[in-house]
Design an enzyme around this catalytic site. Structure first.
Site, PDB file in Angstrom:
ATOM      1  CE  LYS A 174      -3.664  -2.561   2.294  1.00  0.00           C
ATOM      2  NZ  LYS A 174      -4.202  -3.043   3.574  1.00  0.00           N
ATOM      3  CD  GLN A 226      -2.870  -4.509   6.779  1.00  0.00           C
ATOM      4  OE1 GLN A 226      -2.804  -3.544   6.012  1.00  0.00           O
ATOM      5  NE2 GLN A 226      -3.572  -5.589   6.488  1.00  0.00           N
ATOM      6  CG  ASP A 255      -8.916   0.287   4.952  1.00  0.00           C
ATOM      7  OD1 ASP A 255      -9.114  -0.015   3.755  1.00  0.00           O
ATOM      8  OD2 ASP A 255      -8.490  -0.513   5.797  1.00  0.00           O
TER       9      ASP A 255
END
Ligand code: NAP
Length: 280
Positions: free
Chosen positions: A54, A98, A121
């Site tokens: 990413k 994450q 996200d």
């Protein structure tokens, strides 16, 4: 769509990135460099790889990648303080924590600490609620990727039967909401669903989000169904059995090279959109 179409995620991703390049340049001319902060807690090798991918994707487009790596032993409170610092940093436009974090950390509490404006996200409950109500700004990235593929290939959604197999908070539930908002008739299946193949036999659009390799069989599908396979299992194997589903489908995403590459592009797209808001 009369011929069989391979829904090429690399192609969709390239198209999204081309568009983003121009937007990043425009922002740069206005003195703003989009910045995504990634937080990795601990040393899980897969998570480290995902975060690195990413970050690298950001840098290739001229988006800053602020990479924060925290020790596996940190507390929920320390993680939340880190997130709050990023919330308050006006040079950071998106925050990605994450998943998964080590078991002793309250991951939900940490996700909820992310400012909705920086939740690129789509992990906060507020973001999920807004997505479900139809005005979400940053839906979670894999559901957003599935919709991006659908739109790139002009796949009709309105009035179609869509069956989503899986109901996780980051995937099955939000993609069901996005399809419903686009006027599909949506059935969301899960591990307690009776007669899954019966549901699938009526589906014009199938989203595979089960987390089980080769789970969905071509023999369960309606002739001409569109199959979007979000699955990503060890060995680059999807949740749909590709060869048998290919035979029945009118269009299908491969694994790898389908939903995955577009998911990362959605993260970049949301980060750029968040940066644009600061200059509007
Ligand atoms: P998850 O949290 O494990 O959820 C799996 C879902 O599948 C659950 O809702 C579960 O039902 C359902 N399920 C399990 N067994 C089933 C069965 N026999 N019949 C019907 N439904 C069943 O997984 P996830 O995080 O949503 O991920 C799903 C897949 O997408 C995985 O392969 C993952 O690697 C992949 N993924 C890909 C990306 C990407 O960028 N491409 C991103 C995220 C995830 P219950 O709710 O009843 O347990």
């Amino acid at each position: 769509m009369e011929e069989k179409t391979i829904l090429d995620g690399q192609k969709v991703s390239k198209d999204v990135k081309e568009n983003l390049k121009e937007r990043v340049l425009k922002l740069s001319a206005q003195g703003v460099t989009p910045c995504l902060a990634t937080i990795l807690v601990g040393d899980d090798p897969s998570s480290a790889t995902y975060v690195r991918m990413k970050g690298n994707a950001c840098e290739k487009l001229g988006i800053l990648s602020k990479r924060i790596h925290l020790d596996a032993s940190i507390s929920t409170e320390t993680l939340i303080e880190t997130i709050q610092d990023l919330n308050n940093d006006k040079n950071v436009h998106g925050i990605l924590l994450q998943h998964p974090v080590p078991a002793h950390i309250d991951e939900r509490k940490a996700f909820e600490a992310i400012d909705i404006e920086k939740d690129v996200d789509g992990v906060t409950s507020l973001g999920y609620g807004q997505t479900a109500l139809g005005f979400g700004v940053y839906p979670s990235c894999t559901p957003a990727a599935i919709m991006e593929i659908i739109d790139f290939y002009d796949i009709p959604v309105e009035g179609k039967n869509a069956v989503v197999v899986g109901r996780s908070p980051i995937l099955g539930k939000p993609v069901s909401a996005l399809l419903l908002n686009r006027n599909a008739t949506v059935t969301t299946c899960h591990s307690k669903t009776k007669d899954l193949s019966e549901h699938l036999s009526k589906a014009d659009i199938v989203v595979a989000a089960v987390g089980k390799p080769n789970f969905i069989q071509g023999s369960w599908l309606k002739e001409g169904a569109v199959v979007l396979d979000a699955g990503y299992n060890p060995g680059n194997i999807g949740d749909a059995h590709y060869d048998s589903c290919y035979e029945k489908a009118s269009a299908i995403t491969p694994v790898p090279g389908g939903v995955g590459p577009v998911t990362i592009s959605m993260l970049l797209k949301h980060t750029v959109a968040s940066a644009e808001k600061t200059v509007q």
